[in-house]
Each structure stands twice: as C-alpha cells, then as structure tokens.
Motif scaffolding. Structure first.
Motif, PDB file in Angstrom:
ATOM      1  N   LYS A  19       1.153  -0.721  -0.033  1.00  0.00           N
ATOM      2  CA  LYS A  19       0.041   0.654   0.106  1.00  0.00           C
ATOM      3  C   LYS A  19       1.328   1.027  -0.385  1.00  0.00           C
ATOM      4  O   LYS A  19       1.362   1.260   0.960  1.00  0.00           O
ATOM      5  N   LEU A  20       1.019   2.097  -1.148  1.00  0.00           N
ATOM      6  CA  LEU A  20       1.828   3.170  -0.938  1.00  0.00           C
ATOM      7  C   LEU A  20       0.899   4.195  -0.211  1.00  0.00           C
ATOM      8  O   LEU A  20      -0.015   4.625  -0.470  1.00  0.00           O
ATOM      9  N   PRO A  21       1.714   5.648  -0.320  1.00  0.00           N
ATOM     10  CA  PRO A  21       1.265   6.515   0.374  1.00  0.00           C
ATOM     11  C   PRO A  21      -0.044   7.151  -0.580  1.00  0.00           C
ATOM     12  O   PRO A  21       0.408   7.306  -2.216  1.00  0.00           O
ATOM     13  N   ASN A  22      -0.827   8.067  -0.363  1.00  0.00           N
ATOM     14  CA  ASN A  22      -1.660   8.987  -1.312  1.00  0.00           C
ATOM     15  C   ASN A  22      -0.884   9.755  -1.949  1.00  0.00           C
ATOM     16  O   ASN A  22      -0.056  10.216  -1.863  1.00  0.00           O
ATOM     17  N   GLY A  23      -1.796   9.917  -3.514  1.00  0.00           N
ATOM     18  CA  GLY A  23      -0.699  10.701  -4.339  1.00  0.00           C
ATOM     19  C   GLY A  23       0.174   9.339  -5.408  1.00  0.00           C
ATOM     20  O   GLY A  23       0.008   9.717  -6.426  1.00  0.00           O
ATOM     21  N   PHE A  24       0.747   8.703  -4.939  1.00  0.00           N
ATOM     22  CA  PHE A  24       1.634   7.275  -5.256  1.00  0.00           C
ATOM     23  C   PHE A  24       1.101   6.891  -6.557  1.00  0.00           C
ATOM     24  O   PHE A  24      -0.634   5.910  -6.338  1.00  0.00           O
ATOM     25  N   ILE A  25       1.562   6.469  -7.677  1.00  0.00           N
ATOM     26  CA  ILE A  25       0.614   5.534  -8.284  1.00  0.00           C
ATOM     27  C   ILE A  25       1.817   4.151  -9.164  1.00  0.00           C
ATOM     28  O   ILE A  25       2.601   4.550  -9.403  1.00  0.00           O
ATOM     29  N   THR A  26       1.573   3.081  -8.609  1.00  0.00           N
ATOM     30  CA  THR A  26       1.991   1.677  -9.046  1.00  0.00           C
ATOM     31  C   THR A  26       1.826   2.171 -10.696  1.00  0.00           C
ATOM     32  O   THR A  26       0.940   2.215 -11.050  1.00  0.00           O
ATOM     33  N   GLN A  27       2.845   2.114 -11.982  1.00  0.00           N
ATOM     34  CA  GLN A  27       3.705   1.256 -12.728  1.00  0.00           C
ATOM     35  C   GLN A  27       3.843  -0.241 -12.969  1.00  0.00           C
ATOM     36  O   GLN A  27       3.604  -0.543 -14.103  1.00  0.00           O
ATOM     37  N   GLU A  28       5.219  -0.330 -12.227  1.00  0.00           N
ATOM     38  CA  GLU A  28       5.727  -1.261 -12.445  1.00  0.00           C
ATOM     39  C   GLU A  28       6.625  -2.077 -10.641  1.00  0.00           C
ATOM     40  O   GLU A  28       6.897  -0.972  -9.814  1.00  0.00           O
ATOM     41  N   MET A  29       6.770  -3.187 -10.526  1.00  0.00           N
ATOM     42  CA  MET A  29       6.704  -3.492  -9.125  1.00  0.00           C
ATOM     43  C   MET A  29       6.969  -4.785  -9.513  1.00  0.00           C
ATOM     44  O   MET A  29       7.588  -5.341 -10.255  1.00  0.00           O
ATOM     45  N   GLN A  30       8.974  -4.751  -8.840  1.00  0.00           N
ATOM     46  CA  GLN A  30       9.769  -5.904  -8.746  1.00  0.00           C
ATOM     47  C   GLN A  30      10.187  -6.194  -7.379  1.00  0.00           C
ATOM     48  O   GLN A  30      10.784  -5.497  -7.172  1.00  0.00           O
ATOM     49  N   LEU A  31      10.120  -7.070  -7.323  1.00  0.00           N
ATOM     50  CA  LEU A  31      10.490  -8.003  -5.682  1.00  0.00           C
ATOM     51  C   LEU A  31      11.045  -9.456  -5.455  1.00  0.00           C
ATOM     52  O   LEU A  31      10.838 -10.686  -6.119  1.00  0.00           O
ATOM     53  N   LEU A  32      12.324  -9.342  -5.724  1.00  0.00           N
ATOM     54  CA  LEU A  32      13.781  -9.652  -5.981  1.00  0.00           C
ATOM     55  C   LEU A  32      13.872 -10.599  -4.575  1.00  0.00           C
ATOM     56  O   LEU A  32      14.375 -10.023  -3.641  1.00  0.00           O
ATOM     57  N   ILE A  33      13.344 -11.772  -4.352  1.00  0.00           N
ATOM     58  CA  ILE A  33      14.347 -12.350  -2.975  1.00  0.00           C
ATOM     59  C   ILE A  33      15.074 -12.982  -3.707  1.00  0.00           C
ATOM     60  O   ILE A  33      15.287 -14.381  -3.980  1.00  0.00           O
ATOM     61  N   SER A  34      16.423 -13.176  -2.788  1.00  0.00           N
ATOM     62  CA  SER A  34      17.560 -13.776  -2.734  1.00  0.00           C
ATOM     63  C   SER A  34      18.257 -15.498  -1.605  1.00  0.00           C
ATOM     64  O   SER A  34      17.658 -14.441  -0.232  1.00  0.00           O
ATOM     65  N   GLY A  35      18.181 -16.288  -1.740  1.00  0.00           N
ATOM     66  CA  GLY A  35      19.030 -17.411  -0.443  1.00  0.00           C
ATOM     67  C   GLY A  35      18.919 -18.550  -1.860  1.00  0.00           C
ATOM     68  O   GLY A  35      19.697 -18.540  -1.980  1.00  0.00           O
ATOM     69  N   ILE A  36      17.948 -19.737  -0.376  1.00  0.00           N
ATOM     70  CA  ILE A  36      18.983 -21.143  -1.509  1.00  0.00           C
ATOM     71  C   ILE A  36      17.314 -21.862  -1.478  1.00  0.00           C
ATOM     72  O   ILE A  36      16.029 -21.617  -0.936  1.00  0.00           O
ATOM     73  N   CYS A  37      16.926 -22.766  -2.789  1.00  0.00           N
ATOM     74  CA  CYS A  37      15.740 -22.988  -3.527  1.00  0.00           C
ATOM     75  C   CYS A  37      15.848 -24.048  -2.978  1.00  0.00           C
ATOM     76  O   CYS A  37      16.893 -24.741  -2.346  1.00  0.00           O
ATOM     77  N   SER A  38      14.583 -24.439  -2.913  1.00  0.00           N
ATOM     78  CA  SER A  38      14.042 -25.918  -1.886  1.00  0.00           C
ATOM     79  C   SER A  38      15.082 -26.974  -3.308  1.00  0.00           C
ATOM     80  O   SER A  38      15.441 -27.603  -2.283  1.00  0.00           O
ATOM     81  N   ASP A  39      15.412 -26.589  -4.345  1.00  0.00           N
ATOM     82  CA  ASP A  39      16.320 -27.916  -4.766  1.00  0.00           C
ATOM     83  C   ASP A  39      17.102 -28.380  -4.304  1.00  0.00           C
ATOM     84  O   ASP A  39      18.197 -29.494  -3.890  1.00  0.00           O
ATOM     85  N   CYS A  40      18.264 -26.340  -3.842  1.00  0.00           N
ATOM     86  CA  CYS A  40      19.616 -26.765  -3.030  1.00  0.00           C
ATOM     87  C   CYS A  40      19.228 -27.508  -1.436  1.00  0.00           C
ATOM     88  O   CYS A  40      20.719 -27.603  -1.047  1.00  0.00           O
ATOM     89  N   SER A  41      18.616 -26.477  -0.851  1.00  0.00           N
ATOM     90  CA  SER A  41      18.138 -26.832   0.513  1.00  0.00           C
ATOM     91  C   SER A  41      17.807 -28.590   1.118  1.00  0.00           C
ATOM     92  O   SER A  41      18.392 -28.685   2.023  1.00  0.00           O
ATOM     93  N   ILE A  42      17.750 -29.162  -0.452  1.00  0.00           N
ATOM     94  CA  ILE A  42      18.302 -30.848   0.214  1.00  0.00           C
ATOM     95  C   ILE A  42      19.254 -31.248   1.128  1.00  0.00           C
ATOM     96  O   ILE A  42      20.458 -31.151   0.214  1.00  0.00           O
TER      97      ILE A  42
END
Length: 133
Positions: free
Chosen positions: A110-133
C-alpha cells in the motif's frame, strides 16, 4: 504493472525461446539464449524476439542481483482480457544461480496517497528448494 498486450506475430525464434523457457523452468539471460542457440540464431534476432515476446505479454523481465536482465515466461497473465501484470515474487538462489517465479506469492503493498504503481519487482535471494535438500 498492467499494460495492453500488442498483437502477436509468429516466428520460429520466438517458439524456440518459449520452448527453452518451458523446459528449463527458470529465468534466462540473453547470453543464456545465445549460448544455447549457438550459431543457429544470431544475437540481434534473439534480442528482437525477446523484446517482441515481452511486448506480446508472453515473457516478463527480471533484473537479477547482478543487475542483469533475465526473461521468464508469463504463466498467470490474463491474455484473454489483454491485462498484463507480474505482481509476484522472484527468487534468486545463491547456490545454483537460478531465478524462478513464485507465482503463488503475491505481495500487497500500500503506497501513500498520490503514488501510483506502474511496475513492481520483488526479488528475494536465498537457497532454493532444490539446493536446500
């Protein structure tokens, strides 16, 4: 981000790119495509096909942790209504270097009033399910 999807044009290069992404089940860079197709498809043709697939709503771009653009298949975009949205999380594995879409994880910001989202990217880094085994 929601945007209108452009009219589709068929080409064997685009079909080859889509097939490779479906087989690999991870985001790939232009360099990955170039190495895979070796001398059969030149780099400019790959760039054009990738750009066209993004414009048509079949692929979306992800900027990885090194700032390199990767391309992933759009699995949940609504092509019937020409609405294109990638409001899901991308996961980058620090062990195998794969970047994958987590389509089922949808952040709500939720952005503050007056802000309009045009694009969003969310990148999380860590260890994937294949590598955590």
């Amino acid at each position: 981000m929601e945007k209108k999807i452009k009219r589709e044009r068929n080409s064997s290069t685009k079909e080859s790119i889509i097939t490779l992404l479906k087989e690999r089940k991870e985001a790939l860079t232009h360099k990955d495509f170039q190495e895979f197709f070796e001398k059969t498809i030149d780099r400019v043709t790959i760039y054009r096909a990738l750009d066209r697939l993004v414009d048509e709503g079949k692929l979306h771009k992800i900027v990885n942790l090194e700032g390199v653009i990767q391309y992933a298949i759009c699995k949940t975009c609504n092509h019937e209504h020409e609405i294109h949205s990638h409001n899901h999380v991308h996961f980058s594995c620090v062990k195998c270097d794969k970047t994958i879409c987590l389509d089922e994880v949808r952040p709500q910001i939720k952005l503050p009033n007056g802000f309009i989202t045009q694009e969003m990217q969310l990148l999380i880094s860590g260890i994937c399910s294949d590598c955590s085994i």
